[in-house]
Design a protein around this motif. Sequence first.
Motif, PDB file in Angstrom:
ATOM      1  N   ILE A  38     -45.739  22.388  32.679  1.00  0.00           N
ATOM      2  CA  ILE A  38     -45.987  20.973  32.958  1.00  0.00           C
ATOM      3  C   ILE A  38     -45.619  20.672  34.404  1.00  0.00           C
ATOM      4  O   ILE A  38     -44.622  21.176  34.929  1.00  0.00           O
ATOM      5  N   ASP A  39     -46.451  19.892  35.057  1.00  0.00           N
ATOM      6  CA  ASP A  39     -46.240  19.465  36.444  1.00  0.00           C
ATOM      7  C   ASP A  39     -46.532  17.977  36.542  1.00  0.00           C
ATOM      8  O   ASP A  39     -47.102  17.374  35.631  1.00  0.00           O
ATOM      9  N   ILE A  40     -46.179  17.414  37.673  1.00  0.00           N
ATOM     10  CA  ILE A  40     -46.516  16.019  37.951  1.00  0.00           C
ATOM     11  C   ILE A  40     -47.923  15.958  38.546  1.00  0.00           C
ATOM     12  O   ILE A  40     -48.188  16.548  39.593  1.00  0.00           O
ATOM     13  N   TYR A  41     -48.830  15.270  37.857  1.00  0.00           N
ATOM     14  CA  TYR A  41     -50.155  15.023  38.425  1.00  0.00           C
ATOM     15  C   TYR A  41     -50.103  13.853  39.384  1.00  0.00           C
ATOM     16  O   TYR A  41     -50.716  13.879  40.458  1.00  0.00           O
ATOM     17  N   ALA A  42     -49.364  12.807  39.027  1.00  0.00           N
ATOM     18  CA  ALA A  42     -49.211  11.633  39.893  1.00  0.00           C
ATOM     19  C   ALA A  42     -47.963  10.887  39.476  1.00  0.00           C
ATOM     20  O   ALA A  42     -47.633  10.819  38.287  1.00  0.00           O
ATOM     21  N   ASP A  43     -47.260  10.343  40.455  1.00  0.00           N
ATOM     22  CA  ASP A  43     -46.127   9.483  40.142  1.00  0.00           C
ATOM     23  C   ASP A  43     -46.314   8.148  40.844  1.00  0.00           C
ATOM     24  O   ASP A  43     -47.319   7.912  41.520  1.00  0.00           O
ATOM     25  N   ASN A  44     -45.391   7.242  40.625  1.00  0.00           N
ATOM     26  CA  ASN A  44     -45.501   5.879  41.170  1.00  0.00           C
ATOM     27  C   ASN A  44     -46.788   5.192  40.718  1.00  0.00           C
ATOM     28  O   ASN A  44     -47.385   4.408  41.454  1.00  0.00           O
ATOM     29  N   VAL A  45     -47.220   5.494  39.490  1.00  0.00           N
ATOM     30  CA  VAL A  45     -48.389   4.844  38.892  1.00  0.00           C
ATOM     31  C   VAL A  45     -47.851   3.755  37.970  1.00  0.00           C
ATOM     32  O   VAL A  45     -47.346   4.059  36.890  1.00  0.00           O
ATOM     33  N   PRO A  46     -47.927   2.490  38.359  1.00  0.00           N
ATOM     34  CA  PRO A  46     -47.228   1.438  37.617  1.00  0.00           C
ATOM     35  C   PRO A  46     -47.626   1.357  36.144  1.00  0.00           C
ATOM     36  O   PRO A  46     -48.794   1.149  35.812  1.00  0.00           O
ATOM     37  N   ASN A  47     -46.638   1.610  35.251  1.00  0.00           N
ATOM     38  CA  ASN A  47     -46.823   1.368  33.817  1.00  0.00           C
ATOM     39  C   ASN A  47     -48.071   2.070  33.275  1.00  0.00           C
ATOM     40  O   ASN A  47     -48.875   1.492  32.558  1.00  0.00           O
ATOM     41  N   ALA A  48     -48.233   3.356  33.589  1.00  0.00           N
ATOM     42  CA  ALA A  48     -49.456   4.102  33.288  1.00  0.00           C
ATOM     43  C   ALA A  48     -49.729   4.139  31.786  1.00  0.00           C
ATOM     44  O   ALA A  48     -48.898   4.584  31.000  1.00  0.00           O
ATOM     45  N   ARG A  49     -50.924   3.719  31.387  1.00  0.00           N
ATOM     46  CA  ARG A  49     -51.300   3.677  29.969  1.00  0.00           C
ATOM     47  C   ARG A  49     -52.547   4.552  29.738  1.00  0.00           C
ATOM     48  O   ARG A  49     -52.518   5.738  30.010  1.00  0.00           O
ATOM     49  N   GLN A  50     -53.637   3.961  29.219  1.00  0.00           N
ATOM     50  CA  GLN A  50     -54.825   4.763  28.926  1.00  0.00           C
ATOM     51  C   GLN A  50     -55.446   5.281  30.211  1.00  0.00           C
ATOM     52  O   GLN A  50     -55.424   4.622  31.259  1.00  0.00           O
ATOM     53  N   MET A  51     -56.036   6.479  30.122  1.00  0.00           N
ATOM     54  CA  MET A  51     -56.727   7.100  31.245  1.00  0.00           C
ATOM     55  C   MET A  51     -58.193   7.325  30.893  1.00  0.00           C
ATOM     56  O   MET A  51     -58.545   7.470  29.729  1.00  0.00           O
ATOM     57  N   ALA A  52     -59.040   7.363  31.928  1.00  0.00           N
ATOM     58  CA  ALA A  52     -60.458   7.658  31.748  1.00  0.00           C
ATOM     59  C   ALA A  52     -60.913   8.522  32.916  1.00  0.00           C
ATOM     60  O   ALA A  52     -60.483   8.308  34.056  1.00  0.00           O
ATOM     61  N   LEU A  53     -61.780   9.473  32.639  1.00  0.00           N
ATOM     62  CA  LEU A  53     -62.221  10.423  33.650  1.00  0.00           C
ATOM     63  C   LEU A  53     -63.613  10.075  34.143  1.00  0.00           C
ATOM     64  O   LEU A  53     -64.556   9.951  33.356  1.00  0.00           O
ATOM     65  N   GLY A  54     -63.750   9.901  35.464  1.00  0.00           N
ATOM     66  CA  GLY A  54     -65.043   9.637  36.065  1.00  0.00           C
ATOM     67  C   GLY A  54     -65.876  10.901  36.196  1.00  0.00           C
ATOM     68  O   GLY A  54     -65.372  12.022  36.094  1.00  0.00           O
ATOM     69  N   ASP A  55     -67.160  10.738  36.460  1.00  0.00           N
ATOM     70  CA  ASP A  55     -68.067  11.880  36.589  1.00  0.00           C
ATOM     71  C   ASP A  55     -67.693  12.788  37.751  1.00  0.00           C
ATOM     72  O   ASP A  55     -67.971  13.986  37.721  1.00  0.00           O
ATOM     73  N   ASN A  56     -67.079  12.229  38.789  1.00  0.00           N
ATOM     74  CA  ASN A  56     -66.709  12.995  39.969  1.00  0.00           C
ATOM     75  C   ASN A  56     -65.243  13.405  39.974  1.00  0.00           C
ATOM     76  O   ASN A  56     -64.722  13.816  41.011  1.00  0.00           O
ATOM     77  N   GLY A  57     -64.572  13.279  38.831  1.00  0.00           N
ATOM     78  CA  GLY A  57     -63.199  13.734  38.727  1.00  0.00           C
ATOM     79  C   GLY A  57     -62.145  12.685  38.981  1.00  0.00           C
ATOM     80  O   GLY A  57     -60.946  12.995  38.910  1.00  0.00           O
ATOM     81  N   THR A  58     -62.530  11.447  39.264  1.00  0.00           N
ATOM     82  CA  THR A  58     -61.553  10.380  39.444  1.00  0.00           C
ATOM     83  C   THR A  58     -60.886  10.064  38.114  1.00  0.00           C
ATOM     84  O   THR A  58     -61.565   9.935  37.092  1.00  0.00           O
ATOM     85  N   VAL A  59     -59.559   9.942  38.124  1.00  0.00           N
ATOM     86  CA  VAL A  59     -58.822   9.551  36.932  1.00  0.00           C
ATOM     87  C   VAL A  59     -58.459   8.077  37.067  1.00  0.00           C
ATOM     88  O   VAL A  59     -57.719   7.693  37.982  1.00  0.00           O
ATOM     89  N   VAL A  61     -56.681   4.664  35.527  1.00  0.00           N
ATOM     90  CA  VAL A  61     -55.485   4.437  34.720  1.00  0.00           C
ATOM     91  C   VAL A  61     -55.277   2.943  34.509  1.00  0.00           C
ATOM     92  O   VAL A  61     -55.226   2.175  35.484  1.00  0.00           O
ATOM     93  N   GLY A  62     -55.153   2.533  33.257  1.00  0.00           N
ATOM     94  CA  GLY A  62     -54.813   1.158  32.947  1.00  0.00           C
ATOM     95  C   GLY A  62     -53.306   0.972  32.903  1.00  0.00           C
ATOM     96  O   GLY A  62     -52.525   1.916  33.083  1.00  0.00           O
ATOM     97  N   SER A  63     -52.880  -0.245  32.683  1.00  0.00           N
ATOM     98  CA  SER A  63     -51.454  -0.563  32.557  1.00  0.00           C
ATOM     99  C   SER A  63     -51.324  -1.682  31.542  1.00  0.00           C
ATOM    100  O   SER A  63     -52.311  -2.246  31.088  1.00  0.00           O
ATOM    101  N   ARG A  64     -50.116  -2.028  31.232  1.00  0.00           N
ATOM    102  CA  ARG A  64     -49.899  -3.168  30.345  1.00  0.00           C
ATOM    103  C   ARG A  64     -49.123  -4.239  31.110  1.00  0.00           C
ATOM    104  O   ARG A  64     -49.695  -5.168  31.633  1.00  0.00           O
ATOM    105  N   LYS A  65     -47.814  -4.066  31.232  1.00  0.00           N
ATOM    106  CA  LYS A  65     -46.986  -5.071  31.902  1.00  0.00           C
ATOM    107  C   LYS A  65     -47.354  -5.234  33.375  1.00  0.00           C
ATOM    108  O   LYS A  65     -47.225  -6.334  33.935  1.00  0.00           O
ATOM    109  N   ALA A  66     -47.821  -4.163  34.031  1.00  0.00           N
ATOM    110  CA  ALA A  66     -48.135  -4.256  35.464  1.00  0.00           C
ATOM    111  C   ALA A  66     -49.380  -5.089  35.723  1.00  0.00           C
ATOM    112  O   ALA A  66     -49.557  -5.621  36.821  1.00  0.00           O
ATOM    113  N   GLY A  67     -50.280  -5.196  34.743  1.00  0.00           N
ATOM    114  CA  GLY A  67     -51.495  -5.978  34.922  1.00  0.00           C
ATOM    115  C   GLY A  67     -52.479  -5.381  35.908  1.00  0.00           C
ATOM    116  O   GLY A  67     -53.332  -6.095  36.439  1.00  0.00           O
ATOM    117  N   LYS A  68     -52.391  -4.058  36.130  1.00  0.00           N
ATOM    118  CA  LYS A  68     -53.211  -3.421  37.167  1.00  0.00           C
ATOM    119  C   LYS A  68     -54.004  -2.247  36.604  1.00  0.00           C
ATOM    120  O   LYS A  68     -53.672  -1.689  35.564  1.00  0.00           O
TER     121      LYS A  68
END
Length: 369
Positions: A38-59, A61-68
Amino acid sequence: MKPVFKPLTIVTSMLFTSMLNATSLPIDSIRLPPGFSIDIYADNVPNARQMALGDNGTVFVGSRKAGKVHALIDSNNDGHANNMIEVASDLFLPSGIAFHQGDLFVAEVDKIWRYPNIEATLPAIPQPQLVFDKLPNKSHHGWKFIAFGPGGKLYIPVGAPCNVCESDLPFASILALDIKTKATSIIAKGARNSVGFDFHPVTGELWFTDNGRDMMGDDLPDDELNHVSQAGQHFGFPYVHNADIIDPEFGHKASHIHNRAPALNLGAHVAALGMEFYQGQQFPAQYQGSIFIAQHGSWNRSSKVGYRIMQVTLDGNKVSEYKPFATGWLQGQTSWGRPVAVLTMPDGALLVSDDAANAIYRISYQQPQ
């Protein structure tokens, strides 16, 4: 409220933020089967919740409390995101996101938004389009997990607005939305609070996690893994839990429903959230078709449980094994992270979001020497 977005004329450099190396997260405490790391893919991602993968590899990320909502980019393909773009802010618990035919869909509690052709415009953000605004605005269990089904409809859970109560539809249900006609249909009833689901890779049928009610003690009722074999099936809430536990407040009305038993009881208060059928090619053959479930962890149990990733193995539609896959976010009775969702990457690695540690982890496999 309309999402706050960055117009197309904003200068690129203003949108990109360098990702910092996570040196403070104790990922060495995570225990995995042999060959996995296991490694860190990304940190400092506010309140990271559900993820979705774009066609070009973009990840995304939704949040809950952060509203972002954020977009993460691994520009050099080294398994670590090196750029983060803020897609939207000031949203109403935007936990659920999905990527479909080039567009990003974001679920607030009461609305669904579309960001058209978003990967083509990044780092600038396209004007969001309102897709649907007929969802209840109750925040209690109101945050969403969304995904497009095999037939192209958007599946949306609507949690019960309470710990336990009777409520009119669409509460305590899972809906399917035709994004063109705006028509909805009920896929599952009696689902108290589903924050994770996926579609069987062979049958296309819906499987979902459901969080059991509180205030019945440490060990009742279990969270559930459920299987929808026919649209409109009832899964018991609020009358019956785990197929045979009669609710102390509403169980006297249980005889009027024909509830479907869970495929698996997951344990009480583990807070089973995101789940996915593993269809990558990186993990060994025995993991193909397994379900990985993120257990967010208990908040009201006298001794904590959950805080882990579990693996479910199926034999047809029957569960043959249920066991831990990744553990260690809970050390004794102290937790340092809370897994929320899982996402398989194109190379077969598994991402895990953590809304407590504000991080996304990457679990990969290499054959042991």
